[in-house]
Design a protein around this motif. Structure first.
Motif, short mmCIF file in Angstrom:
data_model
loop_
_atom_site.label_atom_id
_atom_site.label_comp_id
_atom_site.label_asym_id
_atom_site.label_seq_id
_atom_site.Cartn_x
_atom_site.Cartn_y
_atom_site.Cartn_z
N MET A 196 0.96 -1.51 -0.62
CA MET A 196 0.14 0.09 0.11
C MET A 196 0.99 0.81 0.06
SD MET A 196 -2.87 -1.04 2.58
CE MET A 196 -3.84 0.64 2.47
N PRO A 197 0.54 2.30 -0.83
CA PRO A 197 1.03 3.08 -0.72
C PRO A 197 1.78 4.49 0.52
CG PRO A 197 -0.39 3.66 -2.16
CD PRO A 197 -0.50 2.09 -1.41
N VAL A 198 0.08 4.14 1.43
CA VAL A 198 0.09 5.00 2.25
C VAL A 198 -0.14 4.22 3.92
CG1 VAL A 198 0.55 7.26 1.34
CG2 VAL A 198 -2.00 6.05 2.25
N VAL A 199 -0.34 3.97 4.73
CA VAL A 199 -1.16 3.44 5.60
C VAL A 199 -2.55 4.37 6.11
CG1 VAL A 199 -1.40 2.70 8.54
CG2 VAL A 199 1.27 3.01 7.21
N LEU A 200 -3.40 3.61 6.04
CA LEU A 200 -5.08 4.55 6.42
C LEU A 200 -4.99 3.90 7.75
CD1 LEU A 200 -7.23 1.92 3.18
CD2 LEU A 200 -5.70 3.76 3.38
N LEU A 201 -5.95 5.86 8.17
CA LEU A 201 -5.64 5.22 9.76
C LEU A 201 -7.23 4.82 9.39
CD1 LEU A 201 -3.92 8.25 10.78
CD2 LEU A 201 -3.87 5.66 11.54
N GLY A 202 -7.55 4.83 10.20
CA GLY A 202 -9.39 3.67 9.99
C GLY A 202 -9.25 3.26 11.65
N ASN A 203 -10.68 3.81 11.97
CA ASN A 203 -11.45 3.76 13.23
C ASN A 203 -11.07 2.85 13.99
OD1 ASN A 203 -13.35 4.99 11.99
ND2 ASN A 203 -14.65 3.79 11.55
N SER A 204 -10.36 2.10 14.11
CA SER A 204 -9.22 2.00 15.71
C SER A 204 -8.34 2.80 16.23
CB SER A 204 -8.34 0.54 15.34
OG SER A 204 -7.87 0.63 14.92
N ARG A 208 -10.79 7.25 18.95
CA ARG A 208 -10.58 7.60 20.13
C ARG A 208 -10.34 8.74 20.33
NH1 ARG A 208 -5.91 3.60 22.02
NH2 ARG A 208 -6.05 1.95 21.47
N PHE A 209 -10.85 9.90 19.80
CA PHE A 209 -10.80 10.71 19.14
C PHE A 209 -12.16 11.67 19.11
CE2 PHE A 209 -6.19 10.00 18.10
CZ PHE A 209 -6.17 10.99 18.31
N ASP A 216 -11.69 22.92 5.56
CA ASP A 216 -11.29 21.87 4.70
C ASP A 216 -10.44 21.07 5.92
OD1 ASP A 216 -9.51 24.14 5.46
OD2 ASP A 216 -8.16 23.93 3.38
N GLN A 217 -10.46 21.59 7.20
CA GLN A 217 -10.00 20.89 8.24
C GLN A 217 -10.49 20.08 9.08
OE1 GLN A 217 -7.55 24.14 10.01
NE2 GLN A 217 -6.88 24.48 9.14
N MET A 218 -10.38 19.07 9.25
CA MET A 218 -10.25 18.08 10.42
C MET A 218 -9.48 18.01 11.39
SD MET A 218 -10.73 13.44 10.29
CE MET A 218 -11.79 13.72 8.93
N VAL A 219 -10.64 17.94 12.18
CA VAL A 219 -9.70 18.44 14.05
C VAL A 219 -9.76 17.04 14.27
CG1 VAL A 219 -10.01 20.00 16.56
CG2 VAL A 219 -10.20 21.01 14.27
N LEU A 220 -9.13 16.46 15.50
CA LEU A 220 -9.46 15.59 15.65
C LEU A 220 -8.77 15.91 17.76
CD1 LEU A 220 -7.71 12.88 14.15
CD2 LEU A 220 -10.11 13.33 13.90
N GLU A 221 -9.83 16.13 18.53
CA GLU A 221 -9.57 15.16 19.85
C GLU A 221 -9.27 14.83 20.89
OE1 GLU A 221 -8.83 19.03 21.39
OE2 GLU A 221 -10.02 19.83 20.00
#
Length: 224
Positions: A196-204, A208-209, A216-221
């Motif tokens: 895979m060209p990148v690692v997929l950040l899935g829901n696991s 946690r956020f 155009d921004q995603m904010v993870l708290e």
């Protein structure tokens, strides 16, 4: 020729300097203090700030590319991303970005295709991530898993759909996944049989956020 006493003093100073040099870690603290047009204003170590264009190197740090609020840098073969307003980054040759992992907030900006990408690390090794809210767990291609030394062959086998049909993957648990100064531990993941060209950040990871979008921004708290 200097007298014996002076020669001994010079030798002593040289040996002291060599000892001090060997005891100093080969590190540099890097700060992105501003973006001026197509140049990044960098502070490296104790140097004065300098405007650096993509492709240029300053104090051993090369600016690879520049975005509207971040810069992709490289030092001693290690690439890392700096964003405006973030704390300084200290890079050690041969290791991942060294930064206190006590942060609670991740802010990602979408690219022209609408993808949220970021550089981070898995078990201390630098990786490239793309957020995938449709993936149940973090997904890693087999070549990357082998490069990181993950013991995935002993993990739980899972059946995965690929372009060539069904193939066997492996479910594992990652000790740590980190982006910037935010780190989470014991993250479920799956190793896919294909690269895979990148690692997929899935829901696991994402679960946690608390996640919300602002333009155009995603904010993870980070959840408590």
């Amino acid at each position: 020729m200097p007298p014996p006493s002076l020669r001994l003093r010079l030798v002593g100073l040289a040996l002291m300097g060599l000892a001090l040099g060997l005891s100093l870690p080969a590190t540099a603290q890097v700060v992105l203090s501003g973006i001026l047009g197509g140049r990044a204003l960098l502070l490296v170590g104790a140097s004065a700030p300098k405007a650096v264009a993509p492709g240029e190197t300053f104090q051993g740090v090369r600016l690879v590319s520049l975005d509207k609020d971040s810069a992709l840098l490289e030092q001693d073969g290690q690439r890392f991303t700096l964003r405006l307003g973030e704390s300084p980054v200290q890079v050690k040759p041969g290791s991942a970005v060294a930064r206190p992992a006590n942060g609670k907030r991740i802010t990602l900006t979408s690219d022209s295709a609408g993808h949220f990408k970021s550089q981070g690390s898995i078990n201390g090794q630098i990786m490239q991530f793309v957020v995938d809210t449709g993936a149940t767990v973090v997904s890693i291609g087999r070549p990357d898993a082998e490069r990181m030394g993950l013991a995935f062959l002993g993990g739980q086998p899972v059946q995965m759909q690929t372009a060539n049909g069904t193939a066997q993957g492996w479910r594992i648990q990652l000790h740590s996944v980190r982006i910037g100064d935010v780190e989470v531990f014991d993250v479920d993941a799956v190793v896919t049989p294909q690269p895979m060209p990148v690692v997929l950040l899935g829901n696991s990871f994402l679960d946690r956020f608390q996640m919300h979008r602002v333009s155009d921004q995603m904010v993870l708290e980070k959840r408590l």
